[in-house]
Motif scaffolding. Structure first.
Motif, PDB file in Angstrom:
ATOM      1  N   SER A   1       0.836  -1.205   0.000  1.00  0.00           N
ATOM      2  CA  SER A   1       0.000   0.000   0.000  1.00  0.00           C
ATOM      3  C   SER A   1       0.870   1.254   0.000  1.00  0.00           C
ATOM      4  O   SER A   1       2.084   1.193  -0.223  1.00  0.00           O
ATOM      5  CB  SER A   1      -0.912  -0.004   1.234  1.00  0.00           C
ATOM      6  OG  SER A   1      -0.141   0.127   2.412  1.00  0.00           O
ATOM      7  N   MET A   2       0.239   2.384   0.269  1.00  0.00           N
ATOM      8  CA  MET A   2       0.963   3.642   0.363  1.00  0.00           C
ATOM      9  C   MET A   2       1.894   3.669   1.576  1.00  0.00           C
ATOM     10  O   MET A   2       2.784   4.501   1.660  1.00  0.00           O
ATOM     11  CB  MET A   2      -0.028   4.807   0.448  1.00  0.00           C
ATOM     12  CG  MET A   2      -0.965   4.923  -0.735  1.00  0.00           C
ATOM     13  SD  MET A   2      -0.142   5.281  -2.291  1.00  0.00           S
ATOM     14  CE  MET A   2       0.337   6.985  -2.013  1.00  0.00           C
ATOM     15  N   GLU A   3       1.663   2.754   2.507  1.00  0.00           N
ATOM     16  CA  GLU A   3       2.520   2.649   3.685  1.00  0.00           C
ATOM     17  C   GLU A   3       3.756   1.805   3.360  1.00  0.00           C
ATOM     18  O   GLU A   3       3.750   1.005   2.417  1.00  0.00           O
ATOM     19  CB  GLU A   3       1.749   2.006   4.837  1.00  0.00           C
ATOM     20  CG  GLU A   3       0.532   2.791   5.303  1.00  0.00           C
ATOM     21  CD  GLU A   3       0.905   4.136   5.908  1.00  0.00           C
ATOM     22  OE1 GLU A   3       1.955   4.196   6.579  1.00  0.00           O
ATOM     23  OE2 GLU A   3       0.164   5.106   5.694  1.00  0.00           O
TER      24      GLU A   3
ATOM     25  N   ASP B   1       9.207   3.682   1.854  1.00  0.00           N
ATOM     26  CA  ASP B   1       8.224   4.355   1.006  1.00  0.00           C
ATOM     27  C   ASP B   1       7.168   3.328   0.588  1.00  0.00           C
ATOM     28  O   ASP B   1       7.204   2.178   1.017  1.00  0.00           O
ATOM     29  CB  ASP B   1       8.906   4.979  -0.215  1.00  0.00           C
ATOM     30  CG  ASP B   1       8.163   6.208  -0.720  1.00  0.00           C
ATOM     31  OD1 ASP B   1       6.924   6.255  -0.571  1.00  0.00           O
ATOM     32  OD2 ASP B   1       8.805   7.118  -1.287  1.00  0.00           O
ATOM     33  N   SER B   2       6.245   3.725  -0.259  1.00  0.00           N
ATOM     34  CA  SER B   2       5.133   2.872  -0.673  1.00  0.00           C
ATOM     35  C   SER B   2       5.620   1.563  -1.285  1.00  0.00           C
ATOM     36  O   SER B   2       6.641   1.523  -1.977  1.00  0.00           O
ATOM     37  CB  SER B   2       4.265   3.611  -1.698  1.00  0.00           C
ATOM     38  OG  SER B   2       3.823   4.845  -1.179  1.00  0.00           O
ATOM     39  N   VAL B   3       4.859   0.485  -1.030  1.00  0.00           N
ATOM     40  CA  VAL B   3       5.164  -0.828  -1.610  1.00  0.00           C
ATOM     41  C   VAL B   3       4.330  -0.973  -2.878  1.00  0.00           C
ATOM     42  O   VAL B   3       3.113  -1.141  -2.823  1.00  0.00           O
ATOM     43  CB  VAL B   3       4.856  -1.961  -0.610  1.00  0.00           C
ATOM     44  CG1 VAL B   3       5.146  -3.320  -1.236  1.00  0.00           C
ATOM     45  CG2 VAL B   3       5.667  -1.782   0.664  1.00  0.00           C
ATOM     46  N   LEU B   4       5.005  -0.924  -4.027  1.00  0.00           N
ATOM     47  CA  LEU B   4       4.310  -0.853  -5.305  1.00  0.00           C
ATOM     48  C   LEU B   4       4.137  -2.198  -5.996  1.00  0.00           C
ATOM     49  O   LEU B   4       3.303  -2.328  -6.895  1.00  0.00           O
ATOM     50  CB  LEU B   4       5.072   0.099  -6.239  1.00  0.00           C
ATOM     51  CG  LEU B   4       5.340   1.497  -5.674  1.00  0.00           C
ATOM     52  CD1 LEU B   4       6.168   2.303  -6.657  1.00  0.00           C
ATOM     53  CD2 LEU B   4       4.038   2.217  -5.363  1.00  0.00           C
ATOM     54  N   GLY B   5       4.932  -3.204  -5.618  1.00  0.00           N
ATOM     55  CA  GLY B   5       4.852  -4.506  -6.265  1.00  0.00           C
ATOM     56  C   GLY B   5       5.191  -5.638  -5.314  1.00  0.00           C
ATOM     57  O   GLY B   5       6.023  -5.472  -4.418  1.00  0.00           O
ATOM     58  N   LEU B   6       4.540  -6.812  -5.504  1.00  0.00           N
ATOM     59  CA  LEU B   6       4.777  -7.990  -4.676  1.00  0.00           C
ATOM     60  C   LEU B   6       4.779  -9.228  -5.564  1.00  0.00           C
ATOM     61  O   LEU B   6       4.065  -9.288  -6.567  1.00  0.00           O
ATOM     62  CB  LEU B   6       3.693  -8.139  -3.610  1.00  0.00           C
ATOM     63  CG  LEU B   6       3.652  -7.104  -2.483  1.00  0.00           C
ATOM     64  CD1 LEU B   6       2.357  -7.236  -1.696  1.00  0.00           C
ATOM     65  CD2 LEU B   6       4.850  -7.263  -1.558  1.00  0.00           C
ATOM     66  N   ALA B   7       5.584 -10.238  -5.175  1.00  0.00           N
ATOM     67  CA  ALA B   7       5.624 -11.495  -5.924  1.00  0.00           C
ATOM     68  C   ALA B   7       6.021 -12.618  -4.983  1.00  0.00           C
ATOM     69  O   ALA B   7       7.002 -12.510  -4.247  1.00  0.00           O
ATOM     70  CB  ALA B   7       6.611 -11.405  -7.087  1.00  0.00           C
ATOM     71  N   TRP B   8       5.234 -13.722  -5.010  1.00  0.00           N
ATOM     72  CA  TRP B   8       5.520 -14.904  -4.201  1.00  0.00           C
ATOM     73  C   TRP B   8       6.262 -15.930  -5.039  1.00  0.00           C
ATOM     74  O   TRP B   8       5.935 -16.142  -6.210  1.00  0.00           O
ATOM     75  CB  TRP B   8       4.212 -15.499  -3.691  1.00  0.00           C
ATOM     76  CG  TRP B   8       4.359 -16.807  -2.960  1.00  0.00           C
ATOM     77  CD1 TRP B   8       5.110 -17.045  -1.852  1.00  0.00           C
ATOM     78  CD2 TRP B   8       3.728 -18.046  -3.288  1.00  0.00           C
ATOM     79  NE1 TRP B   8       4.985 -18.358  -1.454  1.00  0.00           N
ATOM     80  CE2 TRP B   8       4.137 -18.995  -2.323  1.00  0.00           C
ATOM     81  CE3 TRP B   8       2.852 -18.455  -4.286  1.00  0.00           C
ATOM     82  CZ2 TRP B   8       3.712 -20.322  -2.337  1.00  0.00           C
ATOM     83  CZ3 TRP B   8       2.420 -19.768  -4.300  1.00  0.00           C
ATOM     84  CH2 TRP B   8       2.841 -20.681  -3.334  1.00  0.00           C
ATOM     85  N   ASN B   9       7.269 -16.558  -4.437  1.00  0.00           N
ATOM     86  CA  ASN B   9       8.045 -17.593  -5.113  1.00  0.00           C
ATOM     87  C   ASN B   9       7.432 -18.955  -4.785  1.00  0.00           C
ATOM     88  O   ASN B   9       7.603 -19.464  -3.675  1.00  0.00           O
ATOM     89  CB  ASN B   9       9.509 -17.533  -4.669  1.00  0.00           C
ATOM     90  CG  ASN B   9      10.420 -18.393  -5.524  1.00  0.00           C
ATOM     91  OD1 ASN B   9      10.050 -19.467  -5.971  1.00  0.00           O
ATOM     92  ND2 ASN B   9      11.626 -17.891  -5.761  1.00  0.00           N
ATOM     93  N   LYS B  10       6.703 -19.551  -5.729  1.00  0.00           N
ATOM     94  CA  LYS B  10       5.991 -20.799  -5.440  1.00  0.00           C
ATOM     95  C   LYS B  10       6.937 -21.982  -5.291  1.00  0.00           C
ATOM     96  O   LYS B  10       6.558 -23.013  -4.723  1.00  0.00           O
ATOM     97  CB  LYS B  10       4.948 -21.085  -6.518  1.00  0.00           C
ATOM     98  CG  LYS B  10       5.524 -21.479  -7.868  1.00  0.00           C
ATOM     99  CD  LYS B  10       4.410 -21.883  -8.820  1.00  0.00           C
ATOM    100  CE  LYS B  10       4.972 -22.371 -10.153  1.00  0.00           C
ATOM    101  NZ  LYS B  10       3.910 -22.816 -11.075  1.00  0.00           N
TER     102      LYS B  10
END
Length: 416
Positions: free
Chosen positions: A207-209, A253-262
Motif C-alpha cells: 500500500s501507500m505505507e 516508502d510505498s510498496v508498489l509490487g509484490l511477488a511470491w516464489n511458489k
C-alpha cells in the motif's frame, strides 16, 4: 478504482470459510486510536486549532461507538436467549389468545402450529433462506476465484470473486466476501505459506505505507492481518519537524509490487518507491536481502515459474531488469519499454515469455532468449496488445487455463 487483481489457484480456498471471532473492546480501541493518530499525522500543518479539536472529538465518538458494538457482541448470547423467549410468548397475538382455542384441542386448526409441516398456510415447507445463503458461501472445487483490490468512496477493500462454469455460456461471477483494509492497496500476491502454518490461503498487500500486510482469505469478517512485514516503528514531531523510525530492514516508502516464489514457498519479493527490491522470509517475518535500483521507483516484481532464482523487476525509468540470484554480482539483463511499467507476469505455460503492462494502456510480451548481453536490449516485443485506453494497472494469468489472462477486470483470450 481497481488497483490490483490476481487469480487464486483452483481448489485452494476452503470449501466453507470460517467466521472470524469479533474483536475485543481493547482491540477495537487500539484500531480506532491508531487510525485517528494516523489521520492527525497526515493533516495539513496550517489547519486551524478548532478543526483539530473537532477531529479529536470525532475520534473519541468513534471509540465510544466501537466500545458499544463490542459490548453488544459480548452480550450476543444473552440477546439470543431473550429473542427466543419473546418468540415463545408470541406477544404479537397476545390479545387474540382466547379466541378459537379449545382447552383439550389437538391444536390442529388453532392459531399456533407446533411445526411448519402442520401449518396449511405454508406452501413450500422446504424453503429456507438460511440454507440458500449457506449454499452461496460454499466454494466448489471447480470454481475459479479472482481477488480484486479496490477503493470505494472513503474505504479500501479486497473482494473475493467466484466464477462458476468458466468457459461456458452459463458462466456466473459474484462477490463471495470482502475484507476491509485500512489503506489504499497498490499491489497483491497470493501465497500458501506463513509463519507457524504449513498450508493456507493468504494475500500479501502492498500500500501507500512502507509495510506489507498479509491477510487470511479463508476467514470472513477478519479485521486484522495475520502478519505485517516492515513498517513504521515510531513517529515523532518536534515543532514543524517530523522524524520517522522504521522497523529493521523495512521499506521507507510505498510498496508498489509484490511477488511470491511458489518454488521457495517462504520467499516473497517486494518492490518499492524507495528504489529497492526486498526479499522476505514469511516463515520468520524477516528481510533476507535487498537489491538497489539506482534509476527510479520500482513498480513491479515477478518470479519465474520454473527457474526459482530468476526475478524480473520493472521501474519508472521505462526498463525491465532480469536478475539471477545464483549470480549476485551479475548486473542482469535489461529491456527498454515505451512507457512507465505497471505490472509484470511470466507466462506459466510458455516459460521463456513474460508480459509487461504499461501506463499507455498497452501490454507487451518479450522472450528472454532475445537478451544477448548485459546491456539494454532494444529488440521488438513478441506482440503488443492494446488492452485499454488508459493505464493497465495489473496483469494475471490463469495457471489452470492456457493462454487466458485477466487485465484489470477484463477477461481476454491471448493467442501467441
Amino acid at each position: 478504482m481497481i488497483s490490483a487483481i490476481l487469480w487464486i489457484p483452483i481448489g485452494a480456498l476452503k470449501a466453507e470459510p470460517t467466521i472470524a471471532e469479533p474483536p475485543s473492546k481493547e482491540e477495537i480501541q487500539d484500531i480506532i486510536t491508531t487510525i485517528a493518530a494516523s489521520t492527525a499525522d497526515s493533516e495539513n500543518e496550517e489547519e486551524a486549532g478548532d478543526e483539530r479539536m473537532n477531529d479529536a472529538g470525532g475520534a473519541v465518538d468513534e471509540v465510544a461507538r466501537a466500545l458499544n458494538v463490542a459490548d453488544a457482541l459480548g452480550k450476543a448470547d444473552k440477546l439470543d436467549d431473550i429473542a427466543l423467549g419473546l418468540k415463545e410468548l408470541d406477544m404479537e397475538h397476545y390479545d387474540d389468545e382466547d379466541e378459537g382455542v379449545e382447552v383439550f384441542s389437538s391444536r390442529i386448526g388453532d392459531l399456533y402450529y407446533p411445526s411448519n409441516d402442520l401449518d396449511p398456510y405454508i406452501k413450500d415447507k422446504n424453503d429456507d433462506d438460511d440454507s440458500e445463503e449457506l449454499e452461496d458461501m460454499i466454494i466448489n472445487p471447480t470454481d475459479s476465484v479472482v481477488v480484486c483490490a479496490r477503493t470505494e468512496d472513503d474505504f479500501s477493500l479486497l473482494e473475493v470473486h467466484i466464477l462458476e462454469d468458466v468457459g461456458t455460456s452459463e458462466m456466473n461471477m459474484y462477490v463471495h466476501h470482502d475484507i476491509i483494509i485500512p489503506t489504499f492497496s497498490l499491489s497483491t500476491a497470493w501465497l500458501d505459506c506463513l509463519q507457524g502454518r504449513e498450508k493456507g490461503n493468504f494475500l500479501a498487500v502492498g500500500s501507500m505505507e512502507p509495510s506489507i500486510e498479509i491477510w487470511d482469505l479463508d476467514v470472513i469478517d477478519v479485521v486484522q492481518p495475520c502478519m505485517v512485514l516492515g513498517g513504521i516503528l515510531e513517529k515523532k514531531k518536534k515543532g514543524k519537524k517530523k522524524s520517522i523510525k522504521y522497523k529493521d530492514d523495512s521499506h521507507t516508502d510505498s510498496v508498489l509490487g509484490l511477488a511470491w516464489n511458489k518454488a521457495l514457498r517462504n520467499v516473497l519479493a517486494s518492490a518499492s518507491a524507495d528504489k529497492r527490491v526486498k526479499i522476505w522470509d514469511v516463515a520468520t517475518g524477516k528481510c533476507e536481502s535487498t537489491m538497489e535500483h539506482q534509476s527510479d521507483k520500482v513498480l513491479a516484481v515477478a518470479w519465474h515459474h520454473h527457474e526459482r532464482e530468476i526475478l524480473l523487476s520493472g521501474s519508472f525509468d521505462h526498463t525491465v531488469v532480469l536478475r539471477d540470484g545464483r549470480m549476485p554480482s551479475h548486473p542482469g539483463y535489461k529491456w527498454s519499454i515505451t512507457a512507465d511499467v505497471e505490472s509484470l507476469a511470466w507466462d506459466p505455460h510458455t516459460y521463456p515469455y513474460f508480459v509487461v503492462s504499461l501506463e499507455d494502456g498497452t501490454i507487451k510480451c518479450f522472450d528472454v532468449r532475445t537478451a544477448k548481453s548485459e546491456s539494454t536490449s532494444d529488440l521488438s516485443s513478441t506482440f503488443t496488445l492494446h488492452a485499454h485506453d488508459k493505464v493497465v494497472t495489473s496483469v494475471s494469468y490463469n495457471v489452470s487455463a492456457p493462454n487466458v489472462c485477466i487485465f484489470n477486470i477484463l477477461l481476454l483470450q491471448v493467442k501467441l
